[in-house]
Design an enzyme around this catalytic site. Structure first.
Site, PDB file in Angstrom:
ATOM      1  N   ASP A 201       5.227 -20.500  19.869  1.00 19.02           N
ATOM      2  CA  ASP A 201       3.827 -19.764  20.013  1.00 19.02           C
ATOM      3  C   ASP A 201       3.255 -20.378  21.298  1.00 19.02           C
ATOM      4  OD1 ASP A 201       1.888 -17.822  19.077  1.00 19.02           O
ATOM      5  OD2 ASP A 201       0.740 -19.533  18.904  1.00 19.02           O
ATOM      6  N   GLU A 262       7.606 -17.946  23.523  1.00 22.74           N
ATOM      7  CA  GLU A 262       6.533 -16.804  23.967  1.00 22.74           C
ATOM      8  C   GLU A 262       5.932 -17.300  24.923  1.00 22.74           C
ATOM      9  OE1 GLU A 262       2.269 -14.690  22.547  1.00 22.74           O
ATOM     10  OE2 GLU A 262       2.830 -16.823  22.227  1.00 22.74           O
TER      11      GLU A 262
HETATM   12  C1  GLC Z   1       0.285 -15.902  20.045  1.00 22.74           C
HETATM   13  C2  GLC Z   1       0.559 -15.146  18.733  1.00 22.74           C
HETATM   14  C3  GLC Z   1      -0.724 -14.560  18.383  1.00 22.74           C
HETATM   15  C4  GLC Z   1      -1.860 -15.685  18.269  1.00 22.74           C
HETATM   16  C5  GLC Z   1      -1.919 -16.612  19.518  1.00 22.74           C
HETATM   17  C6  GLC Z   1      -2.484 -17.788  19.083  1.00 22.74           C
HETATM   18  O1  GLC Z   1       0.050 -15.467  21.183  1.00 22.74           O
HETATM   19  O2  GLC Z   1       1.743 -14.341  18.977  1.00 22.74           O
HETATM   20  O3  GLC Z   1      -0.723 -13.490  17.129  1.00 22.74           O
HETATM   21  O4  GLC Z   1      -2.999 -14.998  18.192  1.00 22.74           O
HETATM   22  O5  GLC Z   1      -0.506 -16.969  20.137  1.00 22.74           O
HETATM   23  O6  GLC Z   1      -1.824 -18.547  18.315  1.00 22.74           O
END
Ligand code: GLC
Length: 545
Positions: A201, A262
Site C-alpha cells: 500500500d 501500489e
Molecule cells: C491506498 C489504498 C486506499 C487507502 C490508502 C491509505 O491507496 O488502496 O484504499 O485508503 O492507501 O492506506
C-alpha cells in the site's frame, strides 16, 4: 500461457474482504466466506487472490488503519482461519497475496499509543513536530490529507503528528531503523504462514523530506508539478533501498514469493525504479487504469508503461478497477474522455451514465486487457459486470473522505458494495446467510440482476465471458508473458495487435462496424459479430496464421 515465473502473467483476483462473502451473518464479509467461495474462484480461472487488509483494525479507513499486523480483524476471523484459507487456496491452485500497509499504522497501534504517552523513543517512529504560528496553534506545514483537511492533528501536549490519510492513520517515520526492522519481521510472520506475496500500500510514499517543506501547490498530491523525486513525500529517492531489503526477505523463502507495488508515480518512467532487478517484482500500471476509452490514449498507456517496465526487466500488470476508483462499466459509460488526474476521489459528476454503453465497452476492455503481455488484476464483481453504485444514501456512507471533505466528496463506497451471489438464496442477494444482519453498505435495488447464480450458464452474461476469456488466456501459448506487436497504425480507431504464435486481438473504438482482418477462426468475441463484422465498442480474439 508461457512457463515464466507465475507472477509474470498471473490473473490476480482482488478480494475486498468486507464485501466479498459473509459466512457468519454479521453483514460483514469474512475469511470463512472466502473459503466457501474458493471453488467459484478456481472455476473463474484466476491464479491468485489479493486480499485487502485483513488485520486487526478500528476500520477508520476500511482496514488500511492497522492496529496489529500479526492479528486478524475479529470480524473477519482469526490467524488460525487465515492459515486455513492459505492451505485451502493452495489446494484449489490459488496463491494468496495479502495487503501490507507500511506508510502508516492505526492510531490504536501499540506504537502510536506509546507515542501519545510520550514514552522514550516512541514519537521517533512517527512524524511529530511542533506547530507553527503563535503558540504553535497552526499545523507545521500546508500539507493536506488525501481525504480532505490538514494532514496534521494536534495532540494533548500541543505537538502535531502527520497523517497523509485519516487522523486514524499516523504516518510512520521510515528514517527510523526500528520501523524497517519491524516490517521485515511482519513480512516473515506471514511468509512463515505460507502467503505467496504482498500488495504494498502507498509504496511511493514511505520516504519523506525530513525538512517537511510547504508544498508549492498543496493540491499536488501526485507530485506532477515537481521534478522527478523532488516532491516532499511522493516517490522520493530512498524507497528503493527499503524494497531491496524486502526482496531479500522474499527471496529467502522457497517458492516464488512476489510483491506488487501500489505506486502512484508522477511519470511512468519512475515506475521502473520500483521493479528494477533486486527490487519488487511488479507494480500496478495506473496509467492504463486512468486512460479513457479512446484508442490513442489506450495505445499510449500500453506502449509507454510496457516499454519502461520491460526496460527494467519487469512484466506489465493491467488493471481496470479496484476499491479506490469508480467501477469501469460506469467510467466508460460517462460522457467524458478526460483522463482522471486523481482517480481515487470519486467526485459526483453531472451527466448520466450510459450503462449499456459502458458495459459493452467493459466487455471489449476485458478482451483487450487479457490479450496484453503481462499479468492482470480482476476486482471482485467486475466479472459480474457490476457498475458503480451511485445512489448510496449519504447517511450510510463509510468512506472517511465523505466526512473529511466536509460532505462534498462522496468517496469510494460506490465501488465497495457487497457482492450479489444469489438471486434466490440467503440474505442481501446471497452475500450473507438467511436471517443475517443488513450488510455494512446497502445494496441498491436490482442488485440480484447481477447475481452470480443468475449469470452462471448464460452464454451472454459477463460472468461467462470472463470465464471463457480466462480459460482461453491460460490455454493459449501466445498469451500471458511475452511480446506483442501492433498491426494497426497510431491514430487508427481500431486497435489491432498480434501475439505469436497465431493470435490477434482487434478492438473497434470507432463509430462504425469494421471488417475482420484475415483469420483462421474467431476464438472469442465480446458481443456477437454483426454479419461477420465487428461493431463499435466491441473486441474479438482471432486465430491467425
Ligand atoms: C491506498 C489504498 C486506499 C487507502 C490508502 C491509505 O491507496 O488502496 O484504499 O485508503 O492507501 O492506506
Amino acid at each position: 500461457m508461457s512457463d515464466s515465473p507465475w507472477w509474470r502473467d498471473a490473473v490476480i483476483y482482488q478480494v475486498y474482504i468486507r464485501s466479498f462473502a459473509d459466512a457468519d451473518g454479521d453483514g460483514i464479509g469474512d475469511i470463512a466466506g472466502i473459503r466457501e467461495r474458493l471453488p467459484y474462484l478456481a472455476a473463474l480461472g484466476v491464479d491468485a487472490l489479493w486480499i485487502n487488509p485483513w488485520y486487526a483494525s478500528p476500520q477508520a479507513d476500511a482496514g488500511y488503519d492497522v492496529a496489529d499486523y500479526r492479528a486478524i480483524e475479529p470480524a473477519y476471523g482469526t490467524v488460525a482461519d487465515a492459515e486455513k484459507l492459505i492451505v485451502d487456496a493452495h489446494e484449489h491452485g490459488l496463491r494468496l497475496v495479502p495487503d501490507i500497509v507500511p506508510n502508516h499504522t492505526s492510531d490504536q497501534h501499540v506504537w502510536f499509543r506509546a507515542a501519545l504517552a510520550d514514552e522514550p523513543g516512541a514519537r521517533a517512529r512517527y512524524v511529530f513536530r511542533p506547530g507553527s504560528g503563535p503558540d504553535g496553534a497552526e499545523p507545521p506545514n500546508n500539507w493536506r490529507s488525501h481525504f480532505g483537511g490538514p494532514a496534521w492533528t494536534r495532540v494533548a501536549d500541543g505537538s502535531w503528528y502527520l497523517h497523509l490519510f485519516d487522523p486514524g492513520q499516523p504516518d510512520l517515520n521510515w528514517a527510523n531503523p526500528e520501523v524497517a526492522a519491524e516490517f521485515e519481521a511482519v513480512l516473515r510472520f506471514w511468509f512463515d504462514r505460507g502467503v505467496d506475496g504482498f500488495r504494498i500500500d502507498v509504496a511511493h510514499g514511505l520516504v519523506k523530506d525530513p525538512a517537511l517543506p510547504d508544498l508549492t501547490d498543496p493540491r499536488d498530491q501526485l507530485g506532477r508539478s515537481y521534478p522527478a523525486g523532488g516532491h516532499p513525500y511522493v516517490d522520493r529517492e530512498g524507497v528503493e533501498e527499503i524494497y531491496e531489503a524486502w526482496r531479500r526477505v522474499a527471496d529467502s523463502y522457497p517458492g516464488e514469493r512476489m510483491f506488487v507495488a501500489e505506486a502512484w508515480t508522477p511519470a511512468p518512467e519512475r515506475l521502473a525504479r520500483y521493479v528494477a532487478p533486486g527490487r519488487l517484482h511488479t507494480a500496478f500500471n495506473f496509467d492504463y487504469l486512468v486512460a479513457p476509452w479512446d484508442p490513442a490514449a489506450l495505445r499510449e498507456a500500453i506502449d509507454v508503461t510496457t516499454g519502461h517496465l520491460r526496460a527494467a526487466g519487469a512484466p506489465a500488470t493491467w488493471v481496470l478497477s479496484n476499491h479506490d476508483v469508480v467501477r469501469h462499466p460506469s467510467r466508460y459509460g460517462r460522457p467524458t474522455t478526460e483522463r482522471e488526474e486523481v482517480p481515487t476521489s470519486t467526485v459526483a459528476r453531472d451527466g448520466a451514465t450510459d450503462l449499456v454503453l459502458g458495459t459493452r465497452r467493459a466487455r471489449a476492455a476485458l478482451l483487450l486487457e487479457a490479450a496484453l503481455p503481462g499479468g492482470m488484476y480482476v476486482y471482485q464483481g467486475e466479472e459480474l459486470g457490476l457498475p458503480e453504485v451511485e445512489d448510496i444514501p449519504d447517511d450510510a456512507r463509510q468512506d472517511p473522505t465523505w466526512q473529511r471533505s466536509g460532505f462534498t466528496v462522496r468517496g469510494r463506497d460506490g465501488a465497495r458494495v457487497p457482492l450479489p451471489w444469489s438471486a434466490t438464496a440467503g440474505t442481501s442477494a446471497g452475500f450473507s446467510p438467511p436471517g443475517a444482519t443488513a450488510p455494512w453498505l446497502p445494496q441498491p435495488a436490482g442488485w440480484t440482476d447481477y447475481a452470480a447464480d443468475r449469470q452462471e450458464g448464460d452464454p451472454d452474461s459477463v460472468l461467462e465471458l470472463y470465464r471463457a476469456a480466462l480459460r482461453r488466456r491460460r490455454a493459449h501459448p501466445a498469451l500471458g508473458d511475452g511480446d506483442m506487436a501492433w498491426v494497426s497504425a497510431p491514430g487508427d480507431a481500431v486497435l489491432h495487435l498480434r501475439r505469436e504464435p497465431g493470435f490477434a486481438c482487434v478492438v473497434n473504438l470507432g463509430l462504425e462496424p469494421v471488417d475482420l482482418p484475415a483469420h483462421d477462426e474467431v476464438l472469442l468475441a465480446s458481443v456477437p459479430l454483426e454479419g461477420g463484422r465487428l461493431g463499435p465498442d466491441a473486441a474479438v480474439w482471432l486465430a491467425v496464421s
